[in-house]
Design an enzyme around this catalytic site. Structure first.
Site, PDB file in Angstrom:
ATOM      1  N   LYS A  11       0.812  -1.220   0.000  1.00  0.00           N
ATOM      2  CA  LYS A  11       0.000   0.000   0.000  1.00  0.00           C
ATOM      3  C   LYS A  11       0.854   1.284   0.000  1.00  0.00           C
ATOM      4  O   LYS A  11       2.055   1.234   0.271  1.00  0.00           O
ATOM      5  CB  LYS A  11      -0.942  -0.037   1.211  1.00  0.00           C
ATOM      6  CG  LYS A  11      -2.000  -1.158   1.141  1.00  0.00           C
ATOM      7  CD  LYS A  11      -2.964  -1.083   2.321  1.00  0.00           C
ATOM      8  CE  LYS A  11      -4.076  -2.116   2.200  1.00  0.00           C
ATOM      9  NZ  LYS A  11      -5.047  -2.018   3.328  1.00  0.00           N
ATOM     10  N   TYR A  51     -12.423  -2.028  -3.987  1.00  0.00           N
ATOM     11  CA  TYR A  51     -12.981  -2.072  -2.631  1.00  0.00           C
ATOM     12  C   TYR A  51     -14.512  -1.962  -2.613  1.00  0.00           C
ATOM     13  O   TYR A  51     -15.098  -1.582  -1.590  1.00  0.00           O
ATOM     14  CB  TYR A  51     -12.350  -0.975  -1.769  1.00  0.00           C
ATOM     15  CG  TYR A  51     -10.956  -1.332  -1.283  1.00  0.00           C
ATOM     16  CD1 TYR A  51     -10.762  -2.370  -0.366  1.00  0.00           C
ATOM     17  CD2 TYR A  51      -9.827  -0.648  -1.720  1.00  0.00           C
ATOM     18  CE1 TYR A  51      -9.493  -2.706   0.097  1.00  0.00           C
ATOM     19  CE2 TYR A  51      -8.550  -0.981  -1.268  1.00  0.00           C
ATOM     20  CZ  TYR A  51      -8.399  -2.008  -0.360  1.00  0.00           C
ATOM     21  OH  TYR A  51      -7.145  -2.342   0.099  1.00  0.00           O
ATOM     22  N   ASN A 114      -2.052   0.211   6.859  1.00  0.00           N
ATOM     23  CA  ASN A 114      -1.531  -1.058   7.383  1.00  0.00           C
ATOM     24  C   ASN A 114      -0.662  -1.804   6.383  1.00  0.00           C
ATOM     25  O   ASN A 114      -0.506  -3.025   6.462  1.00  0.00           O
ATOM     26  CB  ASN A 114      -2.684  -1.914   7.911  1.00  0.00           C
ATOM     27  CG  ASN A 114      -3.742  -2.164   6.852  1.00  0.00           C
ATOM     28  OD1 ASN A 114      -3.561  -1.811   5.685  1.00  0.00           O
ATOM     29  ND2 ASN A 114      -4.839  -2.795   7.238  1.00  0.00           N
ATOM     30  N   HIS A 117      -2.243  -5.478   1.521  1.00  0.00           N
ATOM     31  CA  HIS A 117      -3.541  -6.124   1.303  1.00  0.00           C
ATOM     32  C   HIS A 117      -3.294  -7.574   0.919  1.00  0.00           C
ATOM     33  O   HIS A 117      -2.315  -7.886   0.247  1.00  0.00           O
ATOM     34  CB  HIS A 117      -4.309  -5.440   0.167  1.00  0.00           C
ATOM     35  CG  HIS A 117      -5.487  -6.241  -0.316  1.00  0.00           C
ATOM     36  ND1 HIS A 117      -6.731  -6.160   0.276  1.00  0.00           N
ATOM     37  CD2 HIS A 117      -5.593  -7.193  -1.287  1.00  0.00           C
ATOM     38  CE1 HIS A 117      -7.553  -7.017  -0.332  1.00  0.00           C
ATOM     39  NE2 HIS A 117      -6.887  -7.647  -1.279  1.00  0.00           N
ATOM     40  N   GLU A 128      -9.953 -10.539  -7.556  1.00  0.00           N
ATOM     41  CA  GLU A 128      -8.968  -9.457  -7.410  1.00  0.00           C
ATOM     42  C   GLU A 128      -7.803  -9.603  -8.395  1.00  0.00           C
ATOM     43  O   GLU A 128      -7.305  -8.610  -8.929  1.00  0.00           O
ATOM     44  CB  GLU A 128      -8.462  -9.418  -5.963  1.00  0.00           C
ATOM     45  CG  GLU A 128      -9.543  -8.978  -4.981  1.00  0.00           C
ATOM     46  CD  GLU A 128      -9.127  -9.091  -3.514  1.00  0.00           C
ATOM     47  OE1 GLU A 128      -9.936  -8.736  -2.646  1.00  0.00           O
ATOM     48  OE2 GLU A 128      -7.981  -9.530  -3.223  1.00  0.00           O
TER      49      GLU A 128
HETATM   50  P1  ADP Z   1      -8.085  -6.582   5.598  1.00  0.00           P
HETATM   51  O1  ADP Z   1      -7.252  -5.652   4.748  1.00  0.00           O
HETATM   52  O2  ADP Z   1      -7.329  -7.114   6.768  1.00  0.00           O
HETATM   53  O3  ADP Z   1      -8.748  -7.684   4.781  1.00  0.00           O
HETATM   54  P2  ADP Z   1     -10.699  -5.307   5.688  1.00  0.00           P
HETATM   55  O4  ADP Z   1     -11.015  -6.068   4.443  1.00  0.00           O
HETATM   56  O5  ADP Z   1     -11.651  -5.419   6.823  1.00  0.00           O
HETATM   57  O6  ADP Z   1      -9.260  -5.684   6.236  1.00  0.00           O
HETATM   58  O7  ADP Z   1     -10.583  -3.760   5.332  1.00  0.00           O
HETATM   59  C1  ADP Z   1      -9.957  -3.309   4.149  1.00  0.00           C
HETATM   60  C2  ADP Z   1      -9.032  -2.158   4.484  1.00  0.00           C
HETATM   61  O8  ADP Z   1      -9.827  -1.041   4.917  1.00  0.00           O
HETATM   62  C3  ADP Z   1      -8.064  -2.409   5.640  1.00  0.00           C
HETATM   63  O9  ADP Z   1      -6.910  -3.111   5.247  1.00  0.00           O
HETATM   64  C4  ADP Z   1      -7.780  -1.001   6.107  1.00  0.00           C
HETATM   65  O10 ADP Z   1      -6.827  -0.350   5.261  1.00  0.00           O
HETATM   66  C5  ADP Z   1      -9.133  -0.323   5.939  1.00  0.00           C
HETATM   67  N1  ADP Z   1      -9.921  -0.408   7.175  1.00  0.00           N
HETATM   68  C6  ADP Z   1     -10.706  -1.434   7.594  1.00  0.00           C
HETATM   69  N2  ADP Z   1     -11.304  -1.166   8.767  1.00  0.00           N
HETATM   70  C7  ADP Z   1     -10.907   0.084   9.114  1.00  0.00           C
HETATM   71  C8  ADP Z   1     -11.155   0.952  10.230  1.00  0.00           C
HETATM   72  N3  ADP Z   1     -11.982   0.575  11.226  1.00  0.00           N
HETATM   73  N4  ADP Z   1     -10.553   2.148  10.254  1.00  0.00           N
HETATM   74  C9  ADP Z   1      -9.725   2.552   9.251  1.00  0.00           C
HETATM   75  N5  ADP Z   1      -9.451   1.797   8.173  1.00  0.00           N
HETATM   76  C10 ADP Z   1     -10.009   0.569   8.105  1.00  0.00           C
HETATM   77 MG    MG Z   2     -10.195  -7.602   3.305  1.00  0.00          MG
END
Ligand code: ADP
Ligand code: MG
Length: 140
Positions: A11, A51, A114, A117, A128
């Site tokens: 990212k 997304y 974070n 992905h 994807e």
């Molecule tokens: P992952 O990436 O672990 O699969 P999710 O699919 O739940 O997580 O969410 C997609 C992305 O959206 C996350 O990687 C993060 O960048 C962002 N995200 C998810 N939940 C939150 C939150 N509560 N606050 C801020 N950003 C979030």
């Molecule tokens: Mg996810």
């Protein structure tokens, strides 16, 4: 266990801090092979399409802004149990909850920034990968 493919993204928060190589090294050390890779900069429409399932979530708008704020590296990873293995190496979504030694624990900035992905299911991986790569770009 079967040989699987999964979609990985390094990212903008990670490309900005020059962490691409360190993240790839973690993936390779876990037995995942990078069989396709490119550095790109998403337009809003690209991030929104990717997304789509998150539309309506409170973090959605900011997520689209973040994911279009700088270059990303999209990859197809291949290996045994690649989908679950990549999620394990990545760590929990929020870096504060991620296990020690995971990418998100070591490099993640916050819940949104974070660093990586990874697809969360075989269905998501297929969708994807097709969104990010043409067949001819997946070279093995
Ligand atoms: P992952 O990436 O672990 O699969 P999710 O699919 O739940 O997580 O969410 C997609 C992305 O959206 C996350 O990687 C993060 O960048 C962002 N995200 C998810 N939940 C939150 C939150 N509560 N606050 C801020 N950003 C979030
Ligand atoms: Mg996810």
């Amino acid at each position: 266990m079967a040989i699987e493919r999964t979609l990985s993204i390094i990212k903008p928060d990670a490309t900005e801090r020059n962490l691409t190589g360190q993240i790839i090294a973690r993936l390779e050390a876990a037995g995942l092979r990078v069989i396709a890779q490119k550095r790109i900069w998403w337009k809003k429409k690209d991030a929104k399409k990717f997304y789509e399932v998150h539309r309506g979530q409170p973090y959605y708008k900011d997520l689209i802004v973040f994911m279009t704020s700088g270059p990303i590296v999209v990859q197809v990873l291949e290996g045994e149990d690649a989908i679950a293995k990549n999620r394990e190496v990545m760590g929990a979504t929020n870096p504060v909850d991620a296990a020690a030694g995971t990418i998100r624990k070591d490099f993640g900035v916050n819940h949104q920034k974070n660093s990586v992905h990874g697809s969360d299911s075989p269905e998501a991986a297929k969708k994807e990968i097709a969104l990010c790569f043409k067949k001819a770009e997946i070279v093995g």
